[in-house]
Design a protein around this motif. Structure first.
Motif: not given
Lengths: 226, 384, 227
Positions: B29-32, C80-87
């Motif tokens: 999900p982190h992709h430019p 979001t909680k789904k995104m938090a680990p990636q952050v």
């Protein structure tokens, strides 16, 4: 669609899909968008018919919505004329009669269909599950309209409706390890915020659960954690 | 490695049947280039895509659940944050659904204001989309800078009208929140009059560009039949040659009063989708010119509509509009209380992504990026 | 060094400085943010980099797609909680010295979506935040102001001594625990070495006690592993 047109459509469906049980659900609001309740066993056949019938051509399924209807206590007060023993013999009188019943609990899936070829619509279909526990299966319309793909997955994710025949029924929005159905009315979300500056009502109750007794503030070095 | 154990590996090798190996990569999900927090799991045979599974939910902020606990009006600011490029069309869609549900009439002037703001929104959305698409293709900076220069002019108009650049929260049930401020219309006319110059500049720069044609023509082809079956809407549908624009089909608001054409594509590839946006901007300018000429005096909102204690009668309504990204629908169920019993947004971005895999199979990874770019998604709306 | 003497020398064409000043000047003038947008605020962040607001004036126009090359993470939008680990993982992957700007109401506290079951109530529950920029979304000017505040903060960092900057102190962690997806919520729901709920007196507290935060000394060694 007017009620008359919908009644004609109901007859048309019943003629072409033998055995299908179709019920008209009226909509009392100003929008007057009435809908058709289809039984699950013939759901797929009805959907195929609606898509392919040349005079209907409902080739575009716009919107798929899940709705949770838990069992609710309903009360209705009606004025009933009754013979009441008065001082001078029985008298006819208006009496309040309270009727109480509980509604059945089920999950519902609503499809809004349009025709891109003819520019008509919407025809609204409803499917209902048996209850909210074990019997939560409805037929999937994936094979009829591809647009149901992601939307049915979303309804499964948030409500737990199982679409039979969907080739890829996985959680869409929540993570795979998640076990709850968050859009159901009885879902309890994780208690993960402790303090609201304007604590009142529900928030205050929640905050109190985090700080059971108004404990004195810990004496420690005041530290700004910013 | 406990800290990373829960996360899937970014790339892994899978054994194929022929004895060679496939590469599975996780884009996002982190992709430019994924326009936000969108993720695709792509399986590659060499450079060729053989499988693509989108993963959603990284911006799922529970808009629908929150709306069930809000009053009808209380959800209006949240609609701004669905498709955060186009808050005014989101407002309009929601207002339209509630007006259907409660049977509210909208005064003439308010309808005109709605058309003007919605078409301005379409202009800035399409301009930015083309800029982002060029950015994905490697034209880093310049087209996007040009697009944002024009966008800022339109945002200034929005700010003067509503007080906010992006989150306008402007429409109300039965009208708009406030009237046009003095001098606003003349200012808007100036902005609209200067816009064709920008479009000419943009087209000179981009349309005949050989690199763009080579990168986009024949890439990400979507057939007419699949587009209809998959519920694709908006410019993406029309690029596949289906004449279905809700401004013409439903004629909501007062769109039957304006003369404008619906551009249609022929090939359904990335190039057509991108040309759709450029042509639609020209048509929006036509609508804007007519609307700003004809706008009457009068009330900007229906004074009979209740603001406090607004309780529509039990029932349901589905209202839809042609948002810049496609059909934006709102489905509301009222049980007679001040909050909607069920509030559902039909997000065009999410449903337009249904066919992403079909468009990308057999193409290169670089084509996935521009195919996604041409769909025009905003994650706030995809995941809600 | 005496400030008056310094000015005197400068008027004579002699620039005198300290290593600390020079070091901090260099760092604050070339902060490279991570090319990282989450939601609505990201659009305002993009607008800030465009010609009208021109973040390049502050030496920060180079948005890096890879966390390995970035100094600053602008958390722009709802986590979001789904995104938090990636952050958190992206933060762990950034090399020191690294800074975090929490942009917008959602990144600070969950903002308008605070009641959401899938919304993290502020990124500071998992990683330390340097600058908070309120607003929904903050205007580009607000982001510039927050950016300048970060530059002032960097200017004041000491190179030596007990109060030296974190990246010069090997005892302080630079990586934090990445939360796991649980059955109902993230596990753990917050990182107590970074953040603790403010202690609040509810009910019978006529005079407001000074806000005392629970001891949040990061005395725990850094997270095992890393990315």
């Amino acid at each position: 669609m007017t009620l008359e047109a919908l009644a004609a459509l109901k007859l048309e469906i019943e003629k072409n899909v033998p055995g299908a049980i179709v019920e008209i659900i009226t909509n009392p609001s100003v929008s007057a968008q009435h809908s058709l309740l289809i039984d699950n066993a013939h759901g797929l056949a009805v959907a195929m018919f609606l898509r392919d019938a040349p005079e209907l051509k409902l080739d575009y399924c716009s919107n798929v919505t899940g709705i949770d209807w838990p069992s609710r206590e309903m009360t209705e007060k009606t004025k009933v004329k009754k013979m009441v023993e008065g001082p001078d013999g029985p008298v006819e009188k208006l009496v309040d009669e309270v009727r109480k019943w509980t509604t059945p609990a089920y999950l519902e899936v609503v499809y809004h269909l349009y025709s891109m070829t003819l520019g008509t619509g919407p025809v609204i279909l409803r499917l209902r599950t048996g209850d909210r526990g074990e019997n939560v299966q409805v037929p999937s319309f994936y094979s009829v309209w591809r647009s149901c793909d992601l939307q049915e997955r979303e309804v499964y994710d948030l409500y737990g409706v199982i679409f039979e025949g969907h080739p890829d029924l996985r959680r869409l929005l929540m993570w795979d390890e998640f076990t709850d159905w968050p859009m159901r009315r009885d879902y309890v979300d994780p208690d993960d915020y402790e303090y609201e500056p304007t604590a009142h009502d529900e928030v205050l109750t929640r905050a109190k659960a985090h700080y059971p007794a108004a404990a004195p503030a810990e004496s420690g070095p005041a530290e700004d954690n910013a | 490695m406990s800290a990373t154990a829960t996360l899937p590996p970014a790339a892994m090798l899978l054994d194929s049947e022929e004895g060679s190996q496939y590469l599975e990569i996780s884009m996002g999900p982190h992709h430019p280039s994924t326009h936000g927090v969108f993720r695709m799991n792509v399986v590659l045979d060499g450079e060729t895509v053989i499988k693509l599974k989108p993963v959603f939910g990284y911006l799922h902020r529970n808009h629908e659940k929150i709306a069930e606990n809000e009053t009808y009006l209380g959800s209006m600011p949240y609609t701004d944050r669905l498709d955060y490029f186009c808050s005014l069309t989101n407002n309009w869609g929601y207002a339209l659904a509630v007006e259907k549900l409660a049977g509210i009439e909208v005064p003439e002037r308010a309808e005109y204001i709605r058309v003007i703001t919605a078409e301005l929104t379409r202009l800035q959305n399409h301009a930015s989309l083309v800029g982002f698409l060029m950015q994905d293709m490697g034209a880093s900076g310049t087209p996007l800078m040009y697009a944002f220069r024009e966008r800022e002019k339109i945002l200034d108009l929005f700010e003067a009208l509503t007080g906010a650049r992006m989150m306008c929260n402007y429409m109300r049930f039965g009208g708009c929140r406030c009237d046009l401020p003095a001098g606003w219309l003349d200012w808007a006319k100036k902005v609209v009059a200067s816009f064709p110059k920008f479009l000419d500049e943009f087209e000179t720069l981009l349309v005949g560009n050989e690199i763009i044609m080579a990168r986009t023509q024949g890439v990400g082809v979507l057939s007419r039949e699949l587009a209809i079956s998959a519920g694709i809407t908006g410019p993406m549908l029309r690029a596949s040659g289906v004449n279905y624009d809700l401004r013409k089909v439903d004629k909501y608001g007062i769109y039957d009063r304006f003369s404008f054409r619906v551009p249609l594509g022929d090939h359904g590839d990335v190039y057509d989708r991108y040309m759709m946006r450029l042509l639609e901007m020209r048509e929006s300018l036509k609508i804007l010119e007519q609307a700003m000429k004809d706008i009457p005096e009068g009330p900007f909102t229906d004074p009979k509509t209740k603001v406090r204690n607004f309780r529509p009668k039990p029932g349901e309504a589905y209202g839809r509009i042609e948002a810049p990204k496609g059909e934006l629908g709102y489905y509301l169920i009222s049980d007679g209380s001040p909050n909607p019993y069920r509030y559902r947004v039909r997000p065009p971005s999410l449903i337009n992504l249904t066919v992403l895999e079909d468009m990308c199979l057999g193409r290169n990874v670089a084509d996935v990026v521009i195919t996604l770019g041409s769909v025009d998604i905003v994650l706030g709306e995809v995941d809600r | 060094m005496d400030q008056a003497l310094k000015h005197e020398l400068r008027s004579q064409g002699v620039i005198a400085t300290t290593l600390e000043e020079l070091y901090n000047w260099g760092r604050r003038s070339s902060i490279w943010p991570l090319n990282f947008g989450l939601a609505c605020c990201a659009i305002e962040m993009i607008a800030t980099t465009m010609a009208r607001y021109d973040l390049a004036r502050f030496g920060a126009e180079v948005f890096r797609p890879s966390p390995r090359q970035a100094d600053l993470m602008i958390v722009a939008g709802t986590i979001t909680k789904k995104m938090a680990p990636q952050v958190v993982r992206l933060y762990n992957q950034m090399p020191e010295p690294k800074y975090v700007i929490s942009m917008g109401a959602c990144a600070i506290s969950g903002g308008p979506f605070k009641q959401g079951y899938n919304v993290l109530k502020g990124i500071d529950r998992y990683i330390p935040v340097d600058i908070y920029i309120p607003g929904c979304p903050p205007r580009p000017e607000a982001l510039l102001e927050g950016f300048m505040a970060l530059q002032r903060k960097i200017d004041e960092q000491a190179l030596t001594g007990a109060g030296r900057a974190r990246h010069l102190n090997a005892d302080l962690p630079s990586e934090f625990v990445v939360p796991k997806f649980g059955e109902h919520d993230l596990e753990p729901p917050m990182n107590p070495t970074v953040w603790n709920p403010p202690l609040v007196q509810i009910g019978a507290a006529p005079k407001p006690a000074p806000a005392v935060h629970a001891a949040a000394k990061p005395a725990v060694p850094p997270a095992t592993g890393g990315a």
